[in-house]
Design an enzyme around this catalytic site. Sequence first.
Site, PDB file in Angstrom:
ATOM      1  N   CYS A 176      39.184  35.797  56.516  1.00 48.40           N
ATOM      2  CA  CYS A 176      39.089  37.008  56.339  1.00 48.40           C
ATOM      3  C   CYS A 176      38.577  37.028  55.187  1.00 48.40           C
ATOM      4  O   CYS A 176      39.349  36.437  53.833  1.00 48.40           O
ATOM      5  CB  CYS A 176      40.198  37.812  56.399  1.00 48.40           C
ATOM      6  SG  CYS A 176      39.997  39.922  56.203  1.00 48.40           S
ATOM      7  N   TYR A 197      45.649  34.356  45.414  1.00 48.86           N
ATOM      8  CA  TYR A 197      47.136  34.591  44.213  1.00 48.86           C
ATOM      9  C   TYR A 197      48.115  34.317  45.331  1.00 48.86           C
ATOM     10  O   TYR A 197      49.295  34.600  44.575  1.00 48.86           O
ATOM     11  CB  TYR A 197      46.809  36.130  43.552  1.00 48.86           C
ATOM     12  CG  TYR A 197      47.098  36.965  43.483  1.00 48.86           C
ATOM     13  CD1 TYR A 197      48.273  36.927  42.159  1.00 48.86           C
ATOM     14  CD2 TYR A 197      47.848  39.025  44.501  1.00 48.86           C
ATOM     15  CE1 TYR A 197      48.641  37.849  41.357  1.00 48.86           C
ATOM     16  CE2 TYR A 197      49.292  39.156  43.638  1.00 48.86           C
ATOM     17  CZ  TYR A 197      49.715  38.946  42.305  1.00 48.86           C
ATOM     18  OH  TYR A 197      50.247  39.305  41.886  1.00 48.86           O
ATOM     19  N   SER A 239      49.068  33.618  36.864  1.00 44.08           N
ATOM     20  CA  SER A 239      48.131  33.787  38.150  1.00 44.08           C
ATOM     21  C   SER A 239      46.804  32.708  37.803  1.00 44.08           C
ATOM     22  O   SER A 239      46.218  32.645  39.111  1.00 44.08           O
ATOM     23  CB  SER A 239      48.343  35.572  38.945  1.00 44.08           C
ATOM     24  OG  SER A 239      47.618  36.046  37.430  1.00 44.08           O
ATOM     25  N   CYS A 260      44.135  35.126  55.542  1.00 42.45           N
ATOM     26  CA  CYS A 260      43.865  35.798  55.022  1.00 42.45           C
ATOM     27  C   CYS A 260      43.121  35.331  53.440  1.00 42.45           C
ATOM     28  O   CYS A 260      44.217  34.685  52.563  1.00 42.45           O
ATOM     29  CB  CYS A 260      44.908  36.510  54.427  1.00 42.45           C
ATOM     30  SG  CYS A 260      45.253  37.596  52.454  1.00 42.45           S
ATOM     31  N   ASN A 311      55.404  41.357  59.176  1.00 42.70           N
ATOM     32  CA  ASN A 311      54.688  41.059  57.628  1.00 42.70           C
ATOM     33  C   ASN A 311      53.523  41.487  58.437  1.00 42.70           C
ATOM     34  O   ASN A 311      53.084  40.627  58.458  1.00 42.70           O
ATOM     35  CB  ASN A 311      55.404  39.574  57.330  1.00 42.70           C
ATOM     36  CG  ASN A 311      53.762  39.632  56.113  1.00 42.70           C
ATOM     37  OD1 ASN A 311      52.921  37.802  55.575  1.00 42.70           O
ATOM     38  ND2 ASN A 311      53.436  40.840  55.076  1.00 42.70           N
ATOM     39  N   GLY A 312      52.518  42.712  57.611  1.00 41.24           N
ATOM     40  CA  GLY A 312      51.351  42.894  58.610  1.00 41.24           C
ATOM     41  C   GLY A 312      51.045  44.224  58.151  1.00 41.24           C
ATOM     42  O   GLY A 312      51.650  45.206  57.951  1.00 41.24           O
ATOM     43  N   ASP A 368      41.185  33.873  34.906  1.00 41.71           N
ATOM     44  CA  ASP A 368      42.080  34.814  36.070  1.00 41.71           C
ATOM     45  C   ASP A 368      41.873  34.606  37.258  1.00 41.71           C
ATOM     46  O   ASP A 368      40.811  34.087  37.440  1.00 41.71           O
ATOM     47  CB  ASP A 368      42.091  36.233  35.767  1.00 41.71           C
ATOM     48  CG  ASP A 368      44.190  36.996  35.824  1.00 41.71           C
ATOM     49  OD1 ASP A 368      44.858  36.402  36.729  1.00 41.71           O
ATOM     50  OD2 ASP A 368      44.214  37.857  35.970  1.00 41.71           O
ATOM     51  N   ASP A 369      42.922  34.956  38.136  1.00 43.32           N
ATOM     52  CA  ASP A 369      42.632  35.299  39.941  1.00 43.32           C
ATOM     53  C   ASP A 369      42.040  36.248  40.169  1.00 43.32           C
ATOM     54  O   ASP A 369      40.925  36.695  41.589  1.00 43.32           O
ATOM     55  CB  ASP A 369      44.255  34.873  40.514  1.00 43.32           C
ATOM     56  CG  ASP A 369      44.820  35.526  40.071  1.00 43.32           C
ATOM     57  OD1 ASP A 369      44.508  36.961  40.993  1.00 43.32           O
ATOM     58  OD2 ASP A 369      45.926  35.856  39.348  1.00 43.32           O
ATOM     59  N   GLY A 409      57.921  40.486  48.513  1.00 38.86           N
ATOM     60  CA  GLY A 409      58.510  41.242  48.536  1.00 38.86           C
ATOM     61  C   GLY A 409      59.560  42.173  47.564  1.00 38.86           C
ATOM     62  O   GLY A 409      60.341  40.966  47.590  1.00 38.86           O
ATOM     63  N   CYS A 422      41.753  47.401  51.345  1.00 37.39           N
ATOM     64  CA  CYS A 422      42.601  45.603  53.244  1.00 37.39           C
ATOM     65  C   CYS A 422      43.523  46.622  54.201  1.00 37.39           C
ATOM     66  O   CYS A 422      44.095  47.608  53.937  1.00 37.39           O
ATOM     67  CB  CYS A 422      43.119  45.359  52.374  1.00 37.39           C
ATOM     68  SG  CYS A 422      44.188  43.867  53.544  1.00 37.39           S
ATOM     69  N   CYS A 426      55.196  42.027  52.847  1.00 36.67           N
ATOM     70  CA  CYS A 426      56.158  41.199  53.076  1.00 36.67           C
ATOM     71  C   CYS A 426      56.222  39.798  53.350  1.00 36.67           C
ATOM     72  O   CYS A 426      55.321  39.551  53.023  1.00 36.67           O
ATOM     73  CB  CYS A 426      56.824  42.026  54.747  1.00 36.67           C
ATOM     74  SG  CYS A 426      56.938  43.970  54.859  1.00 36.67           S
ATOM     75  N   CYS A 479      37.685  42.010  52.171  1.00 39.18           N
ATOM     76  CA  CYS A 479      38.328  43.388  50.566  1.00 39.18           C
ATOM     77  C   CYS A 479      37.792  42.146  49.659  1.00 39.18           C
ATOM     78  O   CYS A 479      36.862  43.554  48.625  1.00 39.18           O
ATOM     79  CB  CYS A 479      39.465  42.647  49.992  1.00 39.18           C
ATOM     80  SG  CYS A 479      39.824  40.835  50.027  1.00 39.18           S
TER      81      CYS A 479
HETATM   82  S1  SF4 Z   1      40.676  42.446  53.655  1.00 37.12           S
HETATM   83 FE1  SF4 Z   1      40.844  40.772  52.018  1.00 37.12          FE
HETATM   84  S2  SF4 Z   1      43.516  41.131  51.080  1.00 37.12           S
HETATM   85 FE2  SF4 Z   1      43.410  42.217  53.497  1.00 37.12          FE
HETATM   86  S3  SF4 Z   1      43.264  40.187  54.700  1.00 37.12           S
HETATM   87 FE3  SF4 Z   1      40.699  39.766  53.849  1.00 37.12          FE
HETATM   88  S4  SF4 Z   1      40.900  38.876  52.589  1.00 37.12           S
HETATM   89 FE4  SF4 Z   1      43.203  38.989  52.676  1.00 37.12          FE
END
Ligand code: SF4
Length: 484
Positions: free
Chosen positions: A464, A271, A312, A265, A125-126, A375-376, A47, A412, A21, A467
């Site tokens: 964070c 990306y 990207s 994030c 968003n989230g 690439d990313d 989105g 994620c 979002c 992932c």
């Molecule tokens: S898990 Fe990855 S995509 Fe999800 S918030 Fe953490 S860094 Fe971002």
Amino acid sequence: MDAPEDGQVPMDNDRKPREHCGLCGVTGGEGLLERLHDGLQAQQHRGQEAAGVMVSMDGACRLHRGPGLVEQVFATLPTSWLGEGGAIQRGISHVRYGTAGDSIAANAQPLLVDMAGITIGIAHNGTICNARSLRRELHAQGAIFQTTTDTEIILHLMARALMTRCRGRIWDAFEDALRQLRGAFSLLAMTADAMVAARDPFGFRPLAIGDFNDGAYIVASETIAFGVTGASTMREVEPGEMIVWDSSNRLESRRFAECTRRAHCIFEHVYFARPGSYVFGDSVYEVRREMGRRLAREAPVDADVIVPVPDSGMYAALGFAEESGIPLDMALSRNHYIGRTFIDPALTTTRCKLATNKLHPIPEALCGKRICLVDDSIVRGNTSRSRVHTLREAGAREVHMRVSCPPHRFGCYFGIDFPQREALFANKVPAADAARSLRLDSLAYLSRNGMLSCVRARRAEDFCCACFDGDYPVLPDQLDERPL
Ligand code: SF4
């Protein structure tokens, strides 16, 4: 771009993970509807399945939302919104993706309800990690849900608090609801005479405030919305902060929770966010370019030309070329008119074909050359494999690949739609076989520390990276619950 059709699941041609979002809210000032439109449209990349806008006009709230792009949804606004007016005092708006099984119409946002005689709208968003247990608890108390979104839970929590602890004080009830949530939430909410922005205590998703020289304010997921509307960036909404703009547009900051650990994030920088935005205090353009420079130092390559995967990989490739001294060439040309397609996910062959068709190799730039593709990220690997094949078919002598983040190994829980863990390329193929599996001469990723060294405004530990490393700052209700 194509609009989604009912009952179909939106699939990106390039199979990248999808942000769920984007938000834009404006309070006060002239030309409010135009500012909302421009600010939201600048965030269309967050989105593309549905869009919605809610405004307060002459003391009443009105809502308009539907499937499609911002342009399509705004094109069908009621004519009464567009008249002589200047009567719109505030508005919030939203773009979204859905997940399989979602009802596009019911889950489009903002959500609007009547709560003890007060009309309130909310956009989110989230992803709320304890949504499942909260929903179960609310169900047991007789709550009836109209959507499958976790956002609606916030409204039910508010209604409960409004009737009990908060006794008719709507924004106290909102604050009370926020304290019960765990996970990622950047929020906009409004009534006929106030607008509110709030961000979870980890600050997973970006949310920033801008102001205009006519006394109006704008709040958006990305600051690109400020640039296109002529606003100046003020600051971010702080993690754990809630901001209320009252009927006179006075701003009041409240703290509903302490921020004990930030968890921004990092993939917004890699990306999602637009290069023209600032997120978490840094320019996305500068961070992305620095990731390319760092990657060139960590994983140098003997190549004749650096080729970005448009769009990207563009800025990381710029940085890579700059650092390595190898020339950059746009040897893959993107067909912008294919865009997104909305097809049945079972049609894998069709999807692969579309993915290949979207990027056209330019043989004159490739023939006989040693190519380094930048690439990313690599998610499932299918698209990267087909791109390498395309480059070789076009005459590339060698194809190397450099990726501006570490391998994705985990899902994620915080608002990004990754595939199942077992479908991620880095989990399917052992590292020693990865290059061969993609038919590459060499493959290297940016390290986790290298990636985090590219941000300036915040410390590495403020991000964070779950992932990549599986270190989740907060966990969902059930550990075995599949990430989005
Ligand atoms: S898990 Fe990855 S995509 Fe999800 S918030 Fe953490 S860094 Fe971002």
